[in-house]
Design an enzyme around this catalytic site. Structure first.
Site, PDB file in Angstrom:
ATOM      1  N   ASP A  34       0.846  -1.186   0.000  1.00  0.00           N
ATOM      2  CA  ASP A  34       0.000   0.000   0.000  1.00  0.00           C
ATOM      3  C   ASP A  34       0.888   1.245   0.000  1.00  0.00           C
ATOM      4  O   ASP A  34       1.870   1.306  -0.733  1.00  0.00           O
ATOM      5  CB  ASP A  34      -0.926  -0.043   1.220  1.00  0.00           C
ATOM      6  N   HIS A  65      -3.242   5.715   4.074  1.00  0.00           N
ATOM      7  CA  HIS A  65      -4.089   4.568   3.770  1.00  0.00           C
ATOM      8  C   HIS A  65      -3.485   3.263   4.275  1.00  0.00           C
ATOM      9  O   HIS A  65      -4.172   2.422   4.858  1.00  0.00           O
ATOM     10  CB  HIS A  65      -4.323   4.506   2.257  1.00  0.00           C
ATOM     11  N   SER A 302     -11.551  -1.370   1.321  1.00  0.00           N
ATOM     12  CA  SER A 302     -10.160  -1.381   1.782  1.00  0.00           C
ATOM     13  C   SER A 302     -10.043  -1.867   3.219  1.00  0.00           C
ATOM     14  O   SER A 302      -8.967  -2.311   3.639  1.00  0.00           O
ATOM     15  CB  SER A 302      -9.555   0.026   1.696  1.00  0.00           C
TER      16      SER A 302
END
Length: 431
Positions: A34, A65, A302
């Site tokens: 990520d 994130h 996610s």
């Protein structure tokens, strides 16, 4: 029922948190591919390493994130843990940073080559066998034909390295019509629209794809008093942003669903609000700048993907030498579509339920444990082309003679070779 505890959770400081458990050095390892994973007081002792792919990206998570995804992978449902007064971590972490501070991929590298280097390096350097990729090509919706090279690369890696790769199905803002209110009035019909198909690489067949269901209605104490604010979902219903299958040649995709948050309609500001600005609408996880704030929230598939990785890690805790196929089989054997999701999607038909929910939500207790009323038997084997195998199941006399409902569930998992250049993408099939 408004969520009155979430706001308090966001204000927690280090001294307010419950006792943090310790993890052994051989605990399962989850690789987060990520934007990187930052050191955080709740995970800094179990973050075993990080790389940048390419190296010039560094390892710091500036976008945020990756740290949020990693927090869910370690704690699972953090809201539930805090409510129960404990913090139990389910896995260690390692990380590969593949996107920059804006969440964008490197212009000088092809994404498939980044994925191959990231997965192979974390596997070779740290022994990582579980991976979460909560990223997608938002310009490429899977149309039912060939998957893209990103998906094909992940399929090859899963087979070559005997690893479990978990990807998110992707997100889409509700499309019910030309008025914002139709996000509520047209739910869940818009989930089945052709434009709501999976994002690349979620169509890959040897990886595990995860869609999202809601943890609740998303209302906090303040929004719950606003008559105009309207929830879209209730607990256990599909999230209004989740994407759907099917996958290659009509295969079941997403494989599973899990908690990913929801959205609420706020006509006072004329927009839909999710966990980014209404914490009660999202999952709780770790903030990438812990000096400013320890806990944050978010909504999206996610977060459903690392929830499933958390559960897969518990299987590896119980069966450390399990192959990737065995992990996938145990997950599938314990999954069921939540009653709330079934009831909400029932008017759209069985095909809609399969396309949105796949095999359903994994029940961790069933996946990793046997008990007095249920036993899990498994076998791992290799089967030559054009051959078959016969397995004998011991059926206890008590099972045969006792009154009441009894069930035998059989799950098969295999990882066929794939070739992106062929029309028949999977090289072999089980029939």
């Amino acid at each position: 029922m408004p969520d009155v505890a979430t706001v308090d959770a966001l204000r927690l400081e280090l001294g307010d948190l419950p006792q943090l458990d310790s993890l052994s050095d051989d605990a399962p390892l989850i690789g987060i591919i990520d934007s990187g994973v930052n050191d955080h007081p709740l995970i800094e002792d179990i973050l075993v390493g990080a790389i940048g792919v390419p190296e010039r990206l560094g390892t710091a998570d500036e976008w945020g994130h990756g740290t949020r995804v990693g927090g869910v992978a370690v704690f699972g449902d953090l809201r539930a843990q805090l409510a129960n007064g404990g913090l139990a971590r389910g896995a260690r972490l390692c990380a590969a940073k593949v996107v920059n501070e804006r969440g964008e991929f490197d212009d000088r590298r092809l994404v498939p080559s980044q994925m191959r280097e990231a997965v192979a390096t974390l596997n070779a350097r740290f022994g990582c066998r579980l991976f979460v990729i909560a990223l997608a090509d938002t310009k490429r919706v899977y149309d039912g034909g060939k998957v893209g090279t990103w998906a094909a690369t992940l399929d090859e890696l899963a087979r070559e390295l005997d690893v479990v790769i978990i990807v998110s199905a992707g997100n889409r803002a509700p499309r019910g019509g030309n008025r914002i209110e139709q996000a509520v009035t047209e739910y869940p019909r818009y989930l089945t629209e052709e434009g709501n198909r999976l994002f690349e690489p979620a169509g890959a067949i040897n990886v595990v794809t995860v869609g999202s269901i809601s943890h609740g209605n998303g209302l906090d104490a303040r929004l719950g008093t606003e008559i105009a604010v309207r929830p879209i979902t209730e607990e256990g219903e599909p999230s209004p942003f989740t994407r759907i299958g099917p996958g290659v040649e009509g295969s079941i995709k997403p494989d599973f669903i899990d908690l990913g948050g929801t959205m609420v309609l706020d006509p006072l500001v004329q927009r839909l609000r999710d966990g980014r600005d209404v914490a009660s609408a999202g999952l709780l996880t770790l903030h990438h700048r812990p000096v400013e704030q320890l806990i944050t929230s978010g909504s999206g598939t996610s977060y459903a993907a690392p929830i499933l990785a958390f559960k897969a890690a518990q299987i590896l805790t119980r069966v450390p030498d399990a192959s990737a196929n065995l992990v996938r089989a145990l997950l599938a054997s314990s999954a069921a579509v939540p009653e709330a999701a079934q009831a909400r999607l029932a008017p759209l038909g069985d095909e809609a339920i399969r396309s949105v929910c796949g095999y359903g939500q994994v029940e961790l207790e069933h996946a990793a444990f046997s008990d007095d009323a249920r036993v899990v038997l498994y076998a791992e084997d290799e089967l030559a082309i054009d051959h078959f195998a016969i397995y004998e199941l011991p059926i206890p006399q008590l099972f045969q003679s006792t009154n009441g409902r009894r069930t035998i569930k059989i799950t098969l998992a295999f990882d066929p070779p794939v070739r992106h250049s062929r029309n028949d993408y999977a090289g072999v099939a089980l029939v």
